[in-house]
Design an enzyme around this catalytic site. Sequence first.
Site, short mmCIF file in Angstrom:
data_model
loop_
_atom_site.label_atom_id
_atom_site.label_comp_id
_atom_site.label_asym_id
_atom_site.label_seq_id
_atom_site.Cartn_x
_atom_site.Cartn_y
_atom_site.Cartn_z
N GLY A 134 63.88 39.82 47.36
CA GLY A 134 64.78 40.39 46.37
C GLY A 134 66.21 39.93 46.57
O GLY A 134 66.47 38.80 47.02
N SER A 135 67.15 40.81 46.27
CA SER A 135 68.56 40.41 46.17
C SER A 135 69.22 39.99 47.48
O SER A 135 70.28 39.37 47.46
CB SER A 135 69.38 41.53 45.52
OG SER A 135 69.00 41.69 44.17
N THR A 136 68.64 40.35 48.63
CA THR A 136 69.22 39.83 49.87
C THR A 136 69.15 38.30 49.90
O THR A 136 69.94 37.65 50.58
CB THR A 136 68.48 40.40 51.10
OG1 THR A 136 67.07 40.26 50.91
CG2 THR A 136 68.82 41.85 51.34
#
Length: 607
Positions: free
Chosen positions: A316-318
């Site tokens: 995801g956004s990491t």
Amino acid sequence: MEGNLTKHRKNTAVLWLLIAAVMIGLSGRLGFLMIFRSGHYSSLAQDLHQRERSIKAARGRIIDANGVVIADNRTVCTISVIYSQVEDREEVIRVLSGELGLPEDQVRPKVEKRSAREIIKTNVDKETGDKIRSMGLAGVKVDEDYKRYYPYDSLASKVLGFTGGDNQGIIGLEVKYESYLKGINGTILTLTDAKGVELPESQEDRIEPVAGWDLHVSLDVNIQKYAEQLAYQTLERKNAKGVSIIVMNPQNGEILAMVNAPEFNLNDPFTLDQNLASESLRLKAQERGEVSGEKKQELLNQMWRNACINDTYEPGSTFKIITAAAGLEAGVVKLSDTFSCPGFRIVEDRKIRCHKTGGHGTENFLQGAMNSCNPVFIDVGQRLGVNAYYQYFTQFGLKEKTGIDLPGEAGTIMHKKENMGPVELATVSFGQSFQITPIQLITTAASIVNGGRRVTPHLGVRAESRDGSAVREFTYEPGRRILSEETSATMRYILEQVVADGSGRNAKVEGFSIGGKTATSEKLPRSLKKYISSFIGFAPAENPQVMALITIDEPEGVYYGGTIAAPVIGDLFRNILPYMGIADQSASENPNTPQEEKTDGSLLEAG
């Protein structure tokens, strides 16, 4: 008649000559064996009248960064019987059954078996072994042995690993460093007569065992304890399937803590369903009921599994950290570049949404990162294109395993380059449609913010013989440069703003500058609506000395990484930064701030 007699005499002479030749040959062979091979056959004869018993070597200890022993040995005993020496079988059966807590029908067959040596029971506590020895039962042998002992029970269980009945490592560091830890067993040699009875006047010959080497590791018991405490609190509060935390020194890759909650008791590793802090895990355990055989082994393997290195997931956004670094390094984006977010982006025939359905409107790249805006990162990915993105994916080390010194590391699951179209590129840009391990993510992020050099995550620091006469230092040379110092400094600045006034603000720690990135990724299949919430953070933002990643698997209720994962790392840093001697640097001028941004307050006020 005379001719026949002559012929008979000749045959007789020949026969005697042959007999004489055979006798001479046998005498010569006997003389050779007696003179030149006497030592060899004497040794064989001696072996026929020697009984051998093994003396197990003490396994090397595992010692943390502060000198605390986290894996040790306890003296135990092995009880055995020698059939030919037992005088009163009924008494031996009765005593061993009573003292060892074994049923007589289990002891009797072994005592009555005609064999050189039968082991009745291993891992008997020393007090019981000493008591049996003091009884002086003929034919009963009590040999001291070692059993692995873990003073902290479940602490870092899936990292340390444990040993089997033969004292050999099974998982974790115990198996990875087996060659250093195992030592060399010794031997007891006893002379016996032809019936196998020990000769009373003979003495035992002993070949003393050599203890294994101690393994010194980077793991810090205090940091591990606190990280585990936070993991269990989160596991119970969010009724999650699992919580993992990795704490690393981003400058050299040393692992300071690695948590996989629920952990298990290393002193009782074959009991299922331990430390089930969440209600959902307890219910699943009850549903399983009694298991045995192959199914039990499968469940044990799951219990022992180290999710930080054995399992992959969509980050995801990491993962936007990687997209941002690639875009900045390639020069396809600057902090001041303007983007528009209407709440989605159309890529070919796909409508890919932003987490903010109403959109973020007009924003620059820094603001897009602070807002964790999907359309902004899709645009950066499209500017790079498949070839360049794939090149940076490889350059950053994401196609290889990290090389961590733990067994079973999984590799990245990524689209083949020829199968990556605009849609795949768009989803990869914000961390979906591929999978990596948590250790790969934190290692790559560490390499991006530490100045741009790839590190090797590791726990082993050195192995040392018990008497200190020999030491083997494990070296991990700084890896290749994966991006420039300038890009690394810009990434530290961006991620500091994410925590200071962006989606990661719940990880703030008063008096310290923190950088980081949140993520909320949906698990496959999407229809299940199960999520992994995560946050990766580092401190101090200007010169990172510690980095931590938390992943919360299937939290119930609120599942956003910025809401439930970021505060946990904030709590972790609040406690371990002073412990690590990291000073408050929040008041100093931030050396990460790009020169052109220092006078532009509007960027710092974005949120």
